[in-house]
Design a protein around this motif. Sequence first.
Motif, PDB file in Angstrom:
ATOM      1  N   UNK A 203       0.843  -1.196   0.000  1.00 31.14           N
ATOM      2  CA  UNK A 203       0.000   0.000   0.000  1.00 31.14           C
ATOM      3  C   UNK A 203       0.879   1.246   0.000  1.00 31.14           C
ATOM      4  N   UNK A 204       0.491   2.236  -0.793  1.00 30.10           N
ATOM      5  CA  UNK A 204       1.253   3.480  -0.881  1.00 30.10           C
ATOM      6  C   UNK A 204       1.078   4.267   0.416  1.00 30.10           C
ATOM      7  N   UNK A 205       2.216   4.641   1.025  1.00 33.22           N
ATOM      8  CA  UNK A 205       2.175   5.405   2.278  1.00 33.22           C
ATOM      9  C   UNK A 205       2.700   6.828   2.112  1.00 33.22           C
ATOM     10  N   UNK A 206       3.439   7.094   1.016  1.00 33.55           N
ATOM     11  CA  UNK A 206       3.962   8.446   0.791  1.00 33.55           C
ATOM     12  C   UNK A 206       4.306   8.611  -0.676  1.00 33.55           C
ATOM     13  N   UNK A 207       4.225   9.877  -1.165  1.00 36.41           N
ATOM     14  CA  UNK A 207       4.563  10.195  -2.551  1.00 36.41           C
ATOM     15  C   UNK A 207       5.587  11.318  -2.585  1.00 36.41           C
ATOM     16  N   UNK A 208       6.594  11.167  -3.473  1.00 38.60           N
ATOM     17  CA  UNK A 208       7.602  12.196  -3.691  1.00 38.60           C
ATOM     18  C   UNK A 208       7.722  12.450  -5.187  1.00 38.60           C
ATOM     19  N   UNK A 209       8.610  13.349  -5.572  1.00 37.64           N
ATOM     20  CA  UNK A 209       8.688  13.742  -6.976  1.00 37.64           C
ATOM     21  C   UNK A 209       9.148  12.607  -7.881  1.00 37.64           C
ATOM     22  N   UNK A 210      10.128  11.814  -7.447  1.00 41.07           N
ATOM     23  CA  UNK A 210      10.647  10.738  -8.293  1.00 41.07           C
ATOM     24  C   UNK A 210      10.548   9.371  -7.632  1.00 41.07           C
ATOM     25  N   UNK A 211       9.828   9.276  -6.537  1.00 39.83           N
ATOM     26  CA  UNK A 211       9.674   7.990  -5.863  1.00 39.83           C
ATOM     27  C   UNK A 211       8.439   8.012  -4.975  1.00 39.83           C
ATOM     28  N   UNK A 212       8.025   6.836  -4.566  1.00 42.11           N
ATOM     29  CA  UNK A 212       6.947   6.723  -3.585  1.00 42.11           C
ATOM     30  C   UNK A 212       7.268   5.550  -2.670  1.00 42.11           C
ATOM     31  N   UNK A 213       6.608   5.503  -1.540  1.00 42.86           N
ATOM     32  CA  UNK A 213       6.898   4.495  -0.524  1.00 42.86           C
ATOM     33  C   UNK A 213       5.698   3.570  -0.388  1.00 42.86           C
ATOM     34  N   UNK A 214       5.992   2.262  -0.339  1.00 44.44           N
ATOM     35  CA  UNK A 214       4.934   1.284  -0.120  1.00 44.44           C
ATOM     36  C   UNK A 214       5.239   0.495   1.146  1.00 44.44           C
ATOM     37  N   UNK A 215       4.193  -0.003   1.759  1.00 43.38           N
ATOM     38  CA  UNK A 215       4.343  -0.860   2.935  1.00 43.38           C
ATOM     39  C   UNK A 215       3.966  -2.278   2.530  1.00 43.38           C
ATOM     40  N   UNK A 216       4.961  -3.162   2.523  1.00 48.68           N
ATOM     41  CA  UNK A 216       4.753  -4.553   2.134  1.00 48.68           C
ATOM     42  C   UNK A 216       4.709  -5.428   3.376  1.00 48.68           C
ATOM     43  N   UNK A 217       3.779  -6.375   3.399  1.00 51.15           N
ATOM     44  CA  UNK A 217       3.657  -7.254   4.559  1.00 51.15           C
ATOM     45  C   UNK A 217       4.910  -8.094   4.752  1.00 51.15           C
ATOM     46  N   UNK A 218       5.512  -8.544   3.648  1.00 47.06           N
ATOM     47  CA  UNK A 218       6.677  -9.428   3.750  1.00 47.06           C
ATOM     48  C   UNK A 218       7.974  -8.654   3.994  1.00 47.06           C
ATOM     49  N   UNK A 219       8.090  -7.436   3.431  1.00 44.14           N
ATOM     50  CA  UNK A 219       9.379  -6.728   3.471  1.00 44.14           C
ATOM     51  C   UNK A 219       9.314  -5.355   4.121  1.00 44.14           C
ATOM     52  N   UNK A 220       8.177  -4.996   4.657  1.00 43.27           N
ATOM     53  CA  UNK A 220       8.071  -3.720   5.348  1.00 43.27           C
ATOM     54  C   UNK A 220       8.075  -2.543   4.392  1.00 43.27           C
ATOM     55  N   UNK A 221       8.633  -1.422   4.840  1.00 41.51           N
ATOM     56  CA  UNK A 221       8.631  -0.193   4.049  1.00 41.51           C
ATOM     57  C   UNK A 221       9.704  -0.245   2.964  1.00 41.51           C
ATOM     58  N   UNK A 222       9.298   0.022   1.713  1.00 46.62           N
ATOM     59  CA  UNK A 222      10.210   0.016   0.573  1.00 46.62           C
ATOM     60  C   UNK A 222       9.996   1.286  -0.248  1.00 46.62           C
ATOM     61  N   UNK A 223      11.106   1.919  -0.643  1.00 51.12           N
ATOM     62  CA  UNK A 223      11.030   3.117  -1.477  1.00 51.12           C
ATOM     63  C   UNK A 223      11.154   2.713  -2.940  1.00 51.12           C
ATOM     64  N   UNK A 224      10.177   3.122  -3.747  1.00 53.57           N
ATOM     65  CA  UNK A 224      10.110   2.741  -5.160  1.00 53.57           C
ATOM     66  C   UNK A 224      10.545   3.932  -6.013  1.00 53.57           C
ATOM     67  N   UNK A 225      11.634   3.762  -6.769  1.00 52.60           N
ATOM     68  CA  UNK A 225      12.133   4.810  -7.652  1.00 52.60           C
ATOM     69  C   UNK A 225      11.719   4.484  -9.087  1.00 52.60           C
ATOM     70  N   UNK A 226      10.999   5.402  -9.721  1.00 47.50           N
ATOM     71  CA  UNK A 226      10.541   5.188 -11.088  1.00 47.50           C
ATOM     72  C   UNK A 226      11.271   6.137 -12.034  1.00 47.50           C
ATOM     73  N   UNK A 227      11.169   5.843 -13.331  1.00 44.91           N
ATOM     74  CA  UNK A 227      11.861   6.654 -14.343  1.00 44.91           C
ATOM     75  C   UNK A 227      10.997   6.730 -15.592  1.00 44.91           C
TER      76      UNK A 227
END
Length: 264
Positions: free
Chosen positions: A156-180
């Motif tokens: 689930x998305x927990x935060x949004x930034x200009x070039x990335x967003x943060x998701x909360x995964x049940x298996x791996x916890x908080x992960x920062x996703x960098x897109x291009x």
Amino acid sequence: MKRKNYLFVVSLLALILLNPSFANAKDLRGLGPSVRAERKELRNELQDKIQNLREDFKQKLGTIKNQAAKIIGGEITAISGTTLTVSKDGKIYTVNTDSNTHFQRHYWGKSSLDEFSVGNKVNIHGKFTDEAKTTILARLVRNLSIMKRHGVFIGDVTAKNSDNFVINSKQRGSQTVFFSGITKFVKRNEQTMTYADLLVGHRVRVKGLWDKTLNKITEVIQVKNYSLPPQAKKTPGPSIVVTPILTSAPTATLTLTLTPTPTP
């Protein structure tokens, strides 16, 4: 009669002695000992050559074993160009790399020196190039600290930034996703969407390269939003209300009233 027999015997002996095959056989009998001696000499020479080859092989094998270098779980203390300084059990090693050196990550994916950092744990395989056995020409360097692998991650998305967003995964916890620019954003029905359509609280699936150490996902090729388009809410049907009515008679009458529920 005796004279005839004598002449016959003499003639037979002369024929045998003058026959070339007989002469050759006689010569071969004379050469027999020399041939056997020559064969024995050749056999001895062959055995000597085989023995020399065995000794050379053992010597080369011993040299290879003596030069073989292996460091398991060493720590990088410095990086200078294509040279690593690695510490292991209180001993410092200079590890040189060249175009024949293979670099790998923890999960065996391809890597490069650009990903290496001071403090990383590494395994080194190569050969020593000095008598002190402190300088190594590496053939394989595996970085145990770069825990990256391609995969699929849901959260689930927990935060949004200009070039990335943060998701909360049940298996791996908080992960920062960098897109291009190569990242494709799609809705649940595979329709194209934009990053602006993604909101905090949306459930997404991300395909990319996971860095376990830094808790981030890079090289993202697709972000699928399971929250778009919104799912239609089901309209509830009419409810049934049972109202008992008591009369003076000992019997009771039940009245069923259908009351439609207003649509929100």
